[in-house]
Design an enzyme around this catalytic site. Structure first.
Site, PDB file in Angstrom:
ATOM      1  N   LEU A 309       0.820  -1.212   0.000  1.00 57.25           N
ATOM      2  CA  LEU A 309       0.000   0.000   0.000  1.00 57.25           C
ATOM      3  C   LEU A 309       0.851   1.257   0.000  1.00 57.25           C
ATOM      4  CD1 LEU A 309      -2.740  -1.003   2.619  1.00 57.25           C
ATOM      5  CD2 LEU A 309      -2.977  -0.936   0.135  1.00 57.25           C
ATOM      6  N   LYS A 311       5.073   3.047   1.293  1.00 57.71           N
ATOM      7  CA  LYS A 311       6.390   2.882   1.894  1.00 57.71           C
ATOM      8  C   LYS A 311       6.894   4.237   2.340  1.00 57.71           C
ATOM      9  CE  LYS A 311      11.016   1.058   0.982  1.00 57.71           C
ATOM     10  NZ  LYS A 311      11.897   0.408  -0.013  1.00 57.71           N
ATOM     11  N   PHE A 314       9.138   4.842   7.999  1.00 58.14           N
ATOM     12  CA  PHE A 314       8.767   3.872   9.027  1.00 58.14           C
ATOM     13  C   PHE A 314       8.869   2.445   8.522  1.00 58.14           C
ATOM     14  CE2 PHE A 314       4.967   5.142   6.731  1.00 58.14           C
ATOM     15  CZ  PHE A 314       4.481   3.926   6.314  1.00 58.14           C
ATOM     16  N   GLN A 316       7.178  -0.395   5.477  1.00 57.05           N
ATOM     17  CA  GLN A 316       6.223  -0.679   4.407  1.00 57.05           C
ATOM     18  C   GLN A 316       4.885  -1.090   5.000  1.00 57.05           C
ATOM     19  OE1 GLN A 316       8.831  -3.736   2.778  1.00 57.05           O
ATOM     20  NE2 GLN A 316       8.980  -2.577   0.878  1.00 57.05           N
ATOM     21  N   ASP A 429       3.617  13.388  14.813  1.00 61.76           N
ATOM     22  CA  ASP A 429       3.718  13.322  13.345  1.00 61.76           C
ATOM     23  C   ASP A 429       2.343  13.499  12.710  1.00 61.76           C
ATOM     24  OD1 ASP A 429       5.109  13.162  10.977  1.00 61.76           O
ATOM     25  OD2 ASP A 429       5.054  10.980  10.870  1.00 61.76           O
TER      26      ASP A 429
END
Length: 626
Positions: A309, A311, A314, A316, A429
């Site tokens: 979905l 990458k 963090f 994949q 984040d």
């Protein structure tokens, strides 16, 4: 040809007729090469030997020039293989009782590479070829003399040569010949010549039998009732060859079986090693369900590329379907060079695994295998919010109602993280890529890989700068300390992006519109704040809510930490419980609290007192930015 080679015993008849005499096949014959007589009086021209040739010639010459003649002969061919033949044999008329230097294979014991094709040879032959040779211009691969009797009749007065084929079992030949040639053969003949037979083998062996012949003083097709077609023995099979073949087959099967067994053992071993898991002590204290690695392999189809979905830094994210329940999941696998290591992984499973909120992506469980860490989430089919901010003509645009709800959903999730749960969680984040949209267009905050967990009441600050460039608050860059106020700063930017339908930095925009915050503030100062909204939602009935969110977004994204509201105040404004004052523009313009008008400070106090209850003025300013 191959189909006719299925008949092992190929039998034809040769009878020789000459105008002057009758000739008996039991006369004086010369044998050359591999030719030999067998026990029943037949002549065997070739045998099992490969690349050999044999000749047999009658030692008595015959006057043949300017004469008519008929040749009829009986012969048999027994090939080594039923699906492919050797090269064949020939009937030959020669100046000598033998053809010295003749070669095997395609030359049929007649010529060699040097003598082939020379008219000075005065050699006339009828090929009984059972293999097509392109270099000699064979007419086809359905050669005569395989399963038929052959009659060769030449009439000198008529200058006509006829070749007739018919089955060996039929005593009377057909009236119509297979081949006819109108030509005077006298120039090719000498006064006295010899006749005989030749045969050759190549890489495949074959028995070529010459069975009988005789002569009569006239040209005719005689009856064949007195001819008994013999039964020829099969091609001999050497017991040693059979034994070798059996041993070879058995050895091959044994090696293959060992290879297969070894392969199966290796697959089971590597598969077991691949899915083998170790449970550490630290995992016992965490609540989320631990998935077996094998289960995730099956769900994601061995983490195939087509299941990927996205990458990022963090790692994949793969789409999967849990076996049995058919529930769709998203599996985040940290890569080896990921910025997210064990400490962040532990923080995430310890926090979000215990969180239950409709606007937070639900963590279903986790898995740890070798050096990789896996988190299993609910799958959100509509992807992330950032794709709705791209100005792509093919991308569906969000309605105002959808945008307003997305903003409220994100605010509700942050409020839960900052103030409503038993512990304070700083996401660190917040950005459109981490806001996921489910099938009902509800917004959910995901990716807690950078989340930090603190006990309520302790100093909620960290010393590691993390996040995404552009969404990092100014004080975080200076001090390296993340607070709840740094989350509010990023949320304010996301709010402005959703309302304006663009990124906070647009390089393709006009120079004064590149930086989203500066452009919105400029429009507000000129009385055109409403024009900052995306054109598709810029309708008069939405003006009040649009301007409210633009003002609130600027306040949340203020570069001074103490001027930003906390999430409790933000939610009350979004829900209409509290309102922004008219002089908010002065607050947004302010560089810091020093020199700010007293009325503006009162505005800030009013915003923060809603969320801190009975706290004093000093505590209000210190605590709202957790």
């Amino acid at each position: 040809m191959p189909s006719e080679l299925k008949v092992l015993h190929i039998v034809l008849v040769l009878l020789y007729t000459l105008s002057s005499s009758t000739y008996n096949s039991n006369g004086n014959w010369t044998l050359e090469g591999s030719a030999a007589d067998n026990s029943i009086g037949d002549t065997i021209l070739t045998n099992t030997k490969k690349h050999s040739c044999g000749q047999t010639f009658n030692n008595e010459s015959i006057p043949i020039k300017d004469s008519s003649f008929s040749f009829h002969f009986l012969f048999g061919i027994v090939p080594e293989h039923t699906q492919s033949g050797s090269h064949g044999m020939s009937f030959v008329i020669s100046p000598t009782a033998g053809l010295p230097g003749a070669s095997s294979d395609q030359y049929l014991g007649l010529f060699n590479e040097t003598t082939n094709g020379k008219s000075s040879n005065h050699v006339i032959a009828i090929e009984l070829d059972i293999q097509k040779d392109q270099e000699f211009g064979d007419i086809d691969d359905n050669h005569v003399a395989m399963v038929m009797r052959l009659s060769i009749v030449y009439s000198h007065p008529d200058q006509q040569l006829n070749v007739t084929l018919f089955p060996a079992e039929i005593p009377v030949p057909p009236r119509k010949p297979l081949l006819s040639l109108n030509r005077d053969l006298s120039p090719y003949f000498l006064e006295e010549m010899y006749y005989g037979y030749t045969a050759s083998t190549g890489s495949i062996g074959a028995f070529h039998y010459m069975l009988s012949s005789y002569a009569t003083p006239k040209v005719e097709n005689p009856t064949w009732e007195f001819i008994v077609v013999p039964t020829l023995p099969p091609y001999p099979k050497k017991s040693s060859d059979r034994t070798k073949k059996i041993l070879a087959v058995c050895l091959t099967l044994a090696v293959f079986a060992v290879f297969v067994a070894s392969g199966i053992c290796f697959v089971f071993y590597t598969r077991h090693k691949k899915v083998k898991e170790v449970l550490e002590e630290w995992e016992i204290q965490y609540g989320p369900h631990r998935f077996a690695y094998k289960e995730l392999l099956n769900a994601t189809k061995d983490f195939k590329e087509k299941q990927l979905l996205g990458k990022g830094g963090f790692g994949q994210v793969f789409k999967g379907t849990l076996p049995g329940s058919n529930a769709e999941i998203a599996v985040k696998r940290t890569s080896h060079d990921s910025r997210q290591g064990m400490s962040e992984f532990l923080a995430e499973i310890s926090t979000i695994g215990r969180l239950r909120h409709p606007n937070l992506v639900r963590l279903l469980g986790y898995c740890r295998h070798k050096e990789n860490l896996y988190l299993v989430y609910d799958f959100t089919p509509n992807g992330s919010l950032d794709k709705y901010l791209d100005r792509n003509e093919n991308q569906e645009r969000l309605t105002w109602e959808q945008r307003f709800k997305i903003i409220k959903d994100v605010a509700s999730a942050l409020l839960h993280l900052h103030q409503e749960w038993v512990q304070i969680i700083i996401h660190r984040d917040i950005k459109p890529a981490n806001v996921l949209i489910d099938h009902e267009m509800n917004a959910r905050i995901g990716d807690f890989g950078l989340a930090k967990l603190y006990d309520q009441g302790l100093d909620p600050q960290t010393s590691r700068v993390a996040g995404t460039f552009g969404y990092i608050a100014p004080e975080l860059l200076r001090t390296g300390r993340a607070t709840t106020s740094t989350d509010v700063y990023a949320f304010g930017l996301v709010m402005l992006e959703v309302v304006c339908g663009r990124r906070m930095i647009e390089r393709r925009a006009p120079e004064n519109e590149e930086v989203l915050v500066d452009w919105i503030l400029e429009l507000w100062e000129s009385g055109k704040l409403f024009d900052a909204a995306e054109e598709s939602i810029r309708q008069e009935q939405n003006r009040g809510e649009i301007e409210l969110l633009l003002k609130l977004g600027l306040l949340c994204a203020h570069h001074t930490e103490l001027i930003r509201p906390n999430m409790s105040a933000v939610m009350q404004i979004l829900n209409g419980v509290s309102q922004l004052p008219d002089n908010l523009l002065d607050v947004v313009r302010a560089e810091n609290l020093r020199g700010m008008p007293e009325t503006s400070i009162e505005v800030l106090l009013g915003l923060n007192l809603y969320s801190v209850g009975t706290m004093t003025l000093t505590n209000s300013f210190l605590s709202h930015g957790r």
